[in-house]
Design a protein around this motif. Structure first.
Motif, short mmCIF file in Angstrom:
data_model
loop_
_atom_site.label_atom_id
_atom_site.label_comp_id
_atom_site.label_asym_id
_atom_site.label_seq_id
_atom_site.Cartn_x
_atom_site.Cartn_y
_atom_site.Cartn_z
N ASP A 156 0.83 -1.11 0.04
CA ASP A 156 -0.07 0.06 -0.03
C ASP A 156 0.96 1.30 -0.08
OD1 ASP A 156 -2.46 -1.44 -0.30
OD2 ASP A 156 -2.63 -1.36 2.07
N GLU A 157 1.84 1.36 1.03
CA GLU A 157 2.77 2.60 1.09
C GLU A 157 3.56 2.54 -0.59
OE1 GLU A 157 6.42 4.45 3.55
OE2 GLU A 157 6.09 1.96 3.54
N GLY A 158 4.05 1.44 -0.95
CA GLY A 158 4.65 1.39 -2.28
C GLY A 158 3.77 1.87 -3.38
N LEU A 159 2.63 1.54 -3.38
CA LEU A 159 1.50 1.98 -4.60
C LEU A 159 1.29 3.56 -4.21
CD1 LEU A 159 -0.05 1.56 -7.01
CD2 LEU A 159 -1.89 0.80 -5.25
N TRP A 160 1.26 3.96 -3.02
CA TRP A 160 0.98 5.43 -2.87
C TRP A 160 2.09 6.44 -3.39
CZ3 TRP A 160 3.31 9.13 0.09
CH2 TRP A 160 3.04 10.13 0.11
N LEU A 161 3.47 5.85 -3.03
CA LEU A 161 4.58 6.70 -3.22
C LEU A 161 4.74 6.60 -4.81
CD1 LEU A 161 7.16 5.57 -0.63
CD2 LEU A 161 6.33 7.75 -0.97
N ALA A 162 4.60 5.43 -5.53
CA ALA A 162 4.48 5.33 -6.88
C ALA A 162 3.69 6.36 -7.66
CB ALA A 162 4.35 3.90 -7.50
N GLY A 163 2.48 6.39 -7.16
CA GLY A 163 1.42 7.24 -7.61
C GLY A 163 1.75 8.81 -7.33
N SER A 164 2.45 9.23 -6.13
CA SER A 164 2.71 10.48 -5.72
C SER A 164 3.93 11.21 -6.26
CB SER A 164 2.60 10.55 -4.22
OG SER A 164 1.36 9.89 -3.68
N HIS A 165 4.89 10.50 -6.86
CA HIS A 165 6.20 10.91 -7.03
C HIS A 165 6.58 10.57 -8.14
CE1 HIS A 165 5.90 12.57 -2.95
NE2 HIS A 165 6.17 11.23 -2.13
N PRO A 166 7.41 11.29 -8.86
CA PRO A 166 8.00 10.79 -10.33
C PRO A 166 9.19 9.80 -10.17
CG PRO A 166 8.82 12.85 -9.95
CD PRO A 166 7.80 12.68 -8.82
N TYR A 167 9.20 8.82 -10.51
CA TYR A 167 10.31 7.72 -10.26
C TYR A 167 10.93 7.32 -11.70
CZ TYR A 167 9.18 7.55 -5.20
OH TYR A 167 8.81 7.88 -4.23
N GLU A 195 11.00 17.25 -6.45
CA GLU A 195 10.58 16.41 -7.25
C GLU A 195 11.51 15.10 -7.62
OE1 GLU A 195 7.28 15.10 -7.51
OE2 GLU A 195 6.58 16.72 -6.09
N LYS A 196 12.47 15.67 -8.18
CA LYS A 196 13.23 14.55 -9.28
C LYS A 196 14.42 14.17 -8.11
CE LYS A 196 11.25 14.79 -13.18
NZ LYS A 196 10.86 13.57 -13.80
N VAL A 197 15.02 15.05 -7.48
CA VAL A 197 16.41 14.69 -6.60
C VAL A 197 16.15 14.25 -5.18
CG1 VAL A 197 18.65 15.72 -5.97
CG2 VAL A 197 17.50 16.40 -8.05
N TRP A 198 15.03 15.05 -4.77
CA TRP A 198 14.87 14.60 -3.14
C TRP A 198 14.25 13.25 -2.76
CZ3 TRP A 198 18.09 18.30 -2.96
CH2 TRP A 198 18.77 18.66 -2.13
N ASP A 199 14.12 12.83 -1.79
CA ASP A 199 13.56 11.47 -1.59
C ASP A 199 12.31 11.74 -1.11
OD1 ASP A 199 16.05 10.25 -1.82
OD2 ASP A 199 16.43 9.98 0.42
N ARG A 200 11.95 12.96 -0.57
CA ARG A 200 10.45 13.24 -0.36
C ARG A 200 10.24 14.48 -1.10
NH1 ARG A 200 10.61 8.88 0.93
NH2 ARG A 200 10.18 7.74 2.72
N CYS A 201 8.97 15.05 -1.21
CA CYS A 201 8.53 16.15 -1.77
C CYS A 201 7.98 17.16 -0.65
CB CYS A 201 7.63 16.11 -2.88
SG CYS A 201 8.04 14.82 -4.15
N PHE A 202 8.75 17.93 -0.09
CA PHE A 202 8.26 18.92 0.86
C PHE A 202 8.63 20.31 0.65
CE2 PHE A 202 8.70 14.96 3.88
CZ PHE A 202 7.46 14.78 3.82
N ASP A 203 7.85 21.13 0.75
CA ASP A 203 8.28 22.58 0.41
C ASP A 203 9.19 23.08 1.57
OD1 ASP A 203 6.54 22.82 -1.59
OD2 ASP A 203 4.85 23.72 -0.67
N SER A 204 9.41 22.64 2.81
CA SER A 204 10.27 23.12 3.56
C SER A 204 11.57 22.56 3.22
CB SER A 204 9.90 22.36 4.86
OG SER A 204 9.89 20.78 4.79
N GLU A 205 11.94 21.70 2.17
CA GLU A 205 13.35 21.45 1.57
C GLU A 205 13.99 22.31 0.70
OE1 GLU A 205 13.01 17.53 0.48
OE2 GLU A 205 13.01 16.48 2.46
N THR A 206 13.12 23.38 0.21
CA THR A 206 13.74 24.33 -0.73
C THR A 206 14.81 25.00 -0.05
OG1 THR A 206 12.14 26.06 0.22
CG2 THR A 206 11.44 24.86 -1.71
#
Length: 225
Positions: free
Chosen positions: A34-45, A176-187
């Motif tokens: 379930d977690e894998g499917l969510w990540l796969a649908g939420s981020h570009p890999y 989106e492309k480089v980071w492991d997670r997609c958080f605005d706080s990581e800018t």
């Protein structure tokens, strides 16, 4: 490259994650279907490495759902179920490659890179911009013939900038492309990594390669006249 690893065995998951990070890949991990499917649908890999025997949702179900949703990301099945029927079923369900456990990490890395290149057929194995070269296969970077050592994150960042050069890349796309997670706080971390990369790419007598475009992001090339 950005890789998703879906594996419930903690030891194998950490082993694969560390091996891919050593190859300068950005890696996300999931311990169940379930977690894998969510990540796969939420981020570009660029590639997904996935076990078949997973809790909550098995790998075959994840794979079929990905393909039904229109996802074309290459999937490497990594599993102990290495029989011919298992391989045929996985490939027919939409997998791109199949590697049975136990496996050699060198073969895993080679297969992941091969799948990544298949996703980017318009790109060669060496990306160039002016006197800068990035070797995707050898994982080497040089400028003016001088080798430059980069961290995995810096390598992925430079690869992204080269893919789009001389056009700019926004901070959102970088995350989106480089980071492991997609958080605005990581800018803020993007700014830090770009700064470190700039310094490493500087050569005496050579102009800076990375420029900041205020309100947009970053790009390779000199400021326009």
């Amino acid at each position: 490259m950005r890789i998703l690893v879906i594996e419930d065995d903690d030891k194998i998951r950490r082993y694969v994650e560390q091996a891919l990070r050593a190859e300068r890949c950005a890696v996300d991990v999931a311990a169940d279907g379930d977690e894998g499917l969510w990540l796969a649908g939420s981020h570009p890999y660029d590639v997904i490495v996935m076990d078949l025997m997973l809790p909550t949702r098995d790998g075959m179900s994840v794979l079929r759902q990905l393909r039904r949703s229109g996802s074309t990301v290459p999937v490497l099945i990594l599993t102990a179920r290495g029989g011919v029927e298992d391989r045929v079923s996985g490939l027919n369900a939409g997998a791109d490659d199949y590697l049975a456990k136990p496996f050699a990490v060198s073969e895993l890395i080679a297969r992941v890179h091969a799948l990544g290149r298949r996703q980017r057929p318009h790109l060669g194995s060496v990306l160039k911009f002016e006197d800068l070269e990035l070797d995707l296969l050898g994982r080497r970077v040089s400028r003016g013939g001088q080798r430059i050592d980069l961290t995995p994150r810096e390598f992925a960042l430079l690869e992204l900038l080269l893919q789009h050069a001389p056009n700019p890349v926004s901070k959102a796309v970088i995350i989106e492309k480089v980071w492991d997670r997609c958080f605005d706080s990581e800018t803020a971390l993007v700014n830090v990594h770009v700064s470190h990369l700039r310094k490493k790419l500087e050569l005496p007598g050579s102009p800076p390669l990375i420029r900041t475009i205020r309100g947009v992001g970053f790009a390779l090339g000199a400021e326009p006249a």
